[in-house]
Write a protein that holds these residues in place. Structure first.
Motif, PDB file in Angstrom:
ATOM      1  N   SER A   1       0.829  -1.196   0.000  1.00 28.15           N
ATOM      2  CA  SER A   1       0.000   0.000   0.000  1.00 28.15           C
ATOM      3  C   SER A   1       0.869   1.255   0.000  1.00 28.15           C
ATOM      4  CB  SER A   1      -0.912  -0.014   1.227  1.00 28.15           C
ATOM      5  OG  SER A   1      -1.582   1.216   1.363  1.00 28.15           O
ATOM      6  N   ARG A   2       1.860   1.266   0.863  1.00 29.26           N
ATOM      7  CA  ARG A   2       2.749   2.439   0.935  1.00 29.26           C
ATOM      8  C   ARG A   2       3.537   2.620  -0.357  1.00 29.26           C
ATOM      9  NH1 ARG A   2       4.294  -0.004   5.873  1.00 29.26           N
ATOM     10  NH2 ARG A   2       3.068   0.802   7.611  1.00 29.26           N
ATOM     11  N   ALA A   3       4.076   1.545  -0.862  1.00 25.95           N
ATOM     12  CA  ALA A   3       4.909   1.634  -2.063  1.00 25.95           C
ATOM     13  C   ALA A   3       4.125   2.251  -3.221  1.00 25.95           C
ATOM     14  CB  ALA A   3       5.429   0.257  -2.444  1.00 25.95           C
ATOM     15  N   LEU A   4       2.899   1.767  -3.399  1.00 27.85           N
ATOM     16  CA  LEU A   4       2.118   2.232  -4.541  1.00 27.85           C
ATOM     17  C   LEU A   4       1.725   3.701  -4.397  1.00 27.85           C
ATOM     18  CD1 LEU A   4      -0.120  -0.882  -5.252  1.00 27.85           C
ATOM     19  CD2 LEU A   4       1.904  -0.104  -6.488  1.00 27.85           C
ATOM     20  N   ARG A   5       1.686   4.190  -3.164  1.00 26.40           N
ATOM     21  CA  ARG A   5       1.383   5.605  -2.993  1.00 26.40           C
ATOM     22  C   ARG A   5       2.664   6.412  -2.791  1.00 26.40           C
ATOM     23  NH1 ARG A   5      -0.879   6.011   1.374  1.00 26.40           N
ATOM     24  NH2 ARG A   5      -0.920   3.774   1.812  1.00 26.40           N
ATOM     25  N   HIS A   6       3.774   5.801  -3.150  1.00 26.39           N
ATOM     26  CA  HIS A   6       5.072   6.476  -3.119  1.00 26.39           C
ATOM     27  C   HIS A   6       5.398   7.079  -1.764  1.00 26.39           C
ATOM     28  CE1 HIS A   6       4.108   6.235  -7.436  1.00 26.39           C
ATOM     29  NE2 HIS A   6       5.374   5.903  -7.517  1.00 26.39           N
ATOM     30  N   ASP A   7       5.071   6.341  -0.737  1.00 25.12           N
ATOM     31  CA  ASP A   7       5.439   6.773   0.612  1.00 25.12           C
ATOM     32  C   ASP A   7       6.973   6.727   0.718  1.00 25.12           C
ATOM     33  OD1 ASP A   7       6.132   6.639   3.398  1.00 25.12           O
ATOM     34  OD2 ASP A   7       4.007   6.260   3.805  1.00 25.12           O
TER      35      ASP A   7
ATOM     36  N   ARG B   1       8.899   6.400   2.986  1.00 27.11           N
ATOM     37  CA  ARG B   1       9.479   5.526   3.992  1.00 27.11           C
ATOM     38  C   ARG B   1       9.894   4.167   3.426  1.00 27.11           C
ATOM     39  NH1 ARG B   1       4.932   5.860   8.487  1.00 27.11           N
ATOM     40  NH2 ARG B   1       3.736   5.786   6.558  1.00 27.11           N
ATOM     41  N   VAL B   2       9.306   3.768   2.283  1.00 26.88           N
ATOM     42  CA  VAL B   2       9.697   2.439   1.797  1.00 26.88           C
ATOM     43  C   VAL B   2      10.962   2.540   0.945  1.00 26.88           C
ATOM     44  CG1 VAL B   2       7.264   2.467   1.070  1.00 26.88           C
ATOM     45  CG2 VAL B   2       8.920   1.217  -0.271  1.00 26.88           C
TER      46      VAL B   2
ATOM     47  N   GLU C   1      13.722   2.295  -1.746  1.00 22.51           N
ATOM     48  CA  GLU C   1      13.521   2.464  -3.172  1.00 22.51           C
ATOM     49  C   GLU C   1      13.462   1.128  -3.900  1.00 22.51           C
ATOM     50  OE1 GLU C   1      16.203   5.171  -4.977  1.00 22.51           O
ATOM     51  OE2 GLU C   1      15.432   4.809  -7.001  1.00 22.51           O
ATOM     52  N   GLN C   2      14.369   0.261  -3.522  1.00 23.24           N
ATOM     53  CA  GLN C   2      14.445  -1.044  -4.183  1.00 23.24           C
ATOM     54  C   GLN C   2      13.120  -1.808  -4.028  1.00 23.24           C
ATOM     55  OE1 GLN C   2      18.003  -2.991  -2.827  1.00 23.24           O
ATOM     56  NE2 GLN C   2      17.334  -4.963  -3.687  1.00 23.24           N
ATOM     57  N   THR C   3      12.601  -1.808  -2.826  1.00 26.65           N
ATOM     58  CA  THR C   3      11.314  -2.469  -2.555  1.00 26.65           C
ATOM     59  C   THR C   3      10.207  -1.828  -3.384  1.00 26.65           C
ATOM     60  OG1 THR C   3      12.144  -2.441  -0.284  1.00 26.65           O
ATOM     61  CG2 THR C   3       9.939  -3.353  -0.656  1.00 26.65           C
ATOM     62  N   ARG C   4      10.197  -0.503  -3.358  1.00 31.87           N
ATOM     63  CA  ARG C   4       9.152   0.217  -4.068  1.00 31.87           C
ATOM     64  C   ARG C   4       9.155  -0.127  -5.549  1.00 31.87           C
ATOM     65  NH1 ARG C   4       9.617   4.619  -6.705  1.00 31.87           N
ATOM     66  NH2 ARG C   4      11.457   5.438  -5.636  1.00 31.87           N
ATOM     67  N   ILE C   5      10.365  -0.113  -6.131  1.00 35.06           N
ATOM     68  CA  ILE C   5      10.466  -0.381  -7.565  1.00 35.06           C
ATOM     69  C   ILE C   5       9.948  -1.776  -7.893  1.00 35.06           C
ATOM     70  CG2 ILE C   5      12.105  -0.727  -9.448  1.00 35.06           C
ATOM     71  CD1 ILE C   5      13.721   1.611  -8.269  1.00 35.06           C
ATOM     72  N   LEU C   6      10.347  -2.733  -7.087  1.00 32.12           N
ATOM     73  CA  LEU C   6       9.884  -4.101  -7.315  1.00 32.12           C
ATOM     74  C   LEU C   6       8.356  -4.170  -7.274  1.00 32.12           C
ATOM     75  CD1 LEU C   6      10.312  -7.221  -7.495  1.00 32.12           C
ATOM     76  CD2 LEU C   6      10.195  -7.203  -4.988  1.00 32.12           C
ATOM     77  N   ILE C   7       7.806  -3.578  -6.217  1.00 30.17           N
ATOM     78  CA  ILE C   7       6.357  -3.643  -6.032  1.00 30.17           C
ATOM     79  C   ILE C   7       5.610  -2.950  -7.171  1.00 30.17           C
ATOM     80  CG2 ILE C   7       4.466  -2.837  -4.574  1.00 30.17           C
ATOM     81  CD1 ILE C   7       6.294  -3.303  -2.157  1.00 30.17           C
ATOM     82  N   CYS C   8       6.075  -1.751  -7.536  1.00 33.02           N
ATOM     83  CA  CYS C   8       5.398  -1.022  -8.606  1.00 33.02           C
ATOM     84  C   CYS C   8       5.478  -1.789  -9.917  1.00 33.02           C
ATOM     85  CB  CYS C   8       6.011   0.379  -8.771  1.00 33.02           C
ATOM     86  SG  CYS C   8       5.605   1.469  -7.396  1.00 33.02           S
TER      87      CYS C   8
END
Lengths: 315, 315
Positions: free
Chosen positions: A18-24, A26-27, A29-36
């Motif tokens: 949820s956080r990653a997709l809303r570009h929070d 706090r997550v 970058e590597q995690t966010r990119i994977l998730i997105c």
DNA sequence: CTGAAAGCGCTTACAG
DNA sequence: CTGAAAGCGCTTACAG
């Protein structure tokens, strides 16, 4: 496809997704990119109903209108839609077909959290009753063009009294000596126009009538002008009284648009409402109401754009 | 005000309140009456977002349209709104202002569970891309008037080819010897009209042009007819070519409505689309798609209502 | 006939 | 930086 699915695939918690997709921020970058990336691959789309439920807002605004035939409906709808999109809102237009039941139904929907606010062009219910629950709950409401008969409302409309006066003055300048005043609709806009038209005639001692036919005391030589909200009212009047009116001699004055048969009149004046300004003002009021900045009820009058001459013959 | 509040006040479980308000026959009449009375007193209104979340449906249908100026938009919107209300659905009209970005945005919303289906009048994107996700998920979509360039879609439109042929025949009957064919819009409806118009002219060996001006090989004595989708196209053509056209001699043929200056033409024919039938057919298809009965993609053509003569002078 | 519980798909303090 | 948990306001099997 839900957050849960993505969480399982990426082997992280649903809250991280949820956080990653809303570009929070706090997550990681590597995690966010994977998730997105995964979310895009899987064609994930959030369920807005769920989001609305937790956030308590919809980012929807409704516009409740009688029908789609009038300029006062069409134009503000377009402008509002455009400007609200830029603010992140969707404008949803709903029609009540001039039907009181449907109108109440739609107002009731507003009490069921389908929108964060609503623009209303009323035309069947000028009483408080159908609005009561909305008003009690301070639901953001902005009336356009005309308003109900109670005071707890915010309205954006044309400065109709002044506009009608100006329209009459144009007709006088073109030679009108007697007037037919047809602002007979039972709404606040028509009432204001009626007042604006009649006041100046009384002041200037110009004979006028508000009836459906030409009265006997009208001088048969005096040039007649007919003023109304729409060209169809004038055309209807013309047809009923075509035996007394001389082809090509009457003066016509209307609001918004001329759709009539031009050859019947010597002069045709059209008072253009400033729909863009009306829409912008309404949007602004709505946003400040939603933000909780404007608890006040007020009527804002927008000056009419101009009066244009659609037809003028020299005499 | 939520179910929980009512439950506390009535000293029953929240599930009993839920059942009572939906008139589930399992709850004792006495309990139900008490609950309904309290709910009404307290002005309870269900939160539709919550209900939608659990039921997985919204009872909303969207109609996505380019603007509000055309009859093909206005009329089906009114008829659909009316007939779908009776079926328990709300029709929400959204405008994309002929803008591709806005259009994609609205289609994307559909993937986010805001509606159970959508009626679309396309005019900017005839490619598959923006629809892809919806089509993959079998989201109920019904196109009106015109359709995209891919085959996985259901469309309701006028039998435009036949209608254009009939319109041309009327012009011929009124004396037309040469034709200007102006169905130049880049959409499937205009393409069909173009075909219907041109086919008969080729068959009957009638000279015609599809250009913006009158070609040299047109006989200067032969009576000219101009056919187009809207009167504004014809008026525009007239203005560019007014030096060659004789005032009051050209024949005009259009669809839906005549808004032009009648005195310029000798005959004016208007082909009326049957908007009510189009709307009814579209509503029916939508409901059967939602019920899961109609997985098929099809194009349904509705016969045009009639061709009316707005102006005819004897010669 | 009624209640306790699970769940719809999200967001967001609260810990760690 | 991430997870476990609670909660938004409903509906609906499942027990009793």
């Amino acid at each position: 496809m839900t957050l849960k699915n993505i969480a399982e695939i990426c082997k992280v918690d649903i809250s991280t997704v949820s956080r990653a997709l809303r570009h929070d921020p706090r997550v990681r970058e590597q995690t966010r990119i994977l998730i997105c990336k995964k979310a895009a691959e899987l064609g994930y789309n959030p369920n807005l109903a769920a989001r609305q439920l937790v956030l308590g807002k919809t980012l929807n605004l409704w516009m409740i209108i009688p029908d789609l035939k009038q300029s006062i409906v069409q134009e503000p709808a377009q402008y509002l839609s455009e400007s609200l999109n830029c603010q992140g809102y969707d404008l949803l237009v709903t029609l009540y077909q001039n039907d009181a039941k449907t109108f109440s139904h739609l107002l009731n929907r507003l009490s069921q959290n389908v929108a964060d606010g609503a623009f209303i062009i009323p035309s069947v219910d000028y009483e408080l009753a159908p609005y009561e629950s909305l008003i009690k709950n301070r639901f953001p409401l902005v009336f356009i063009d005309r308003q109900p008969d109670f005071s707890e409302c915010t309205t954006v409309t044309t400065a109709n009294t002044d506009a009608a006066t100006a329209l009459v003055k144009q007709c006088i300048k073109a030679g009108a000596e007697q007037f037919i005043v047809l602002f007979n609709e039972t709404n606040s806009a028509a009432v204001a126009r009626f007042k604006g038209a009649v006041d100046i005639m009384i002041r200037e001692r110009i004979p006028f009538t508000t009836g459906k036919s030409i009265p006997e005391n009208f001088s048969s030589s005096g040039k007649i002008a007919v003023v109304a909200s729409s060209s169809s009212s004038i055309e209807q009047f013309y047809e009923v009284n075509s035996s007394t009116l001389h082809l090509g001699e009457t003066i016509a004055g209307v609001f918004d648009n001329w759709f009539g048969l031009s050859e019947r009149y010597s002069h045709i004046f059209v008072c253009k409402q400033d729909f863009r300004a009306i829409a912008n003002q309404a949007a602004e009021l709505m946003l400040s109401k939603i933000a909780g900045n404007s608890e006040m009820f007020q009527t804002i009058e927008i000056k009419a754009d101009q009066i244009i001459s659609v037809k003028a013959i020299s005499h």
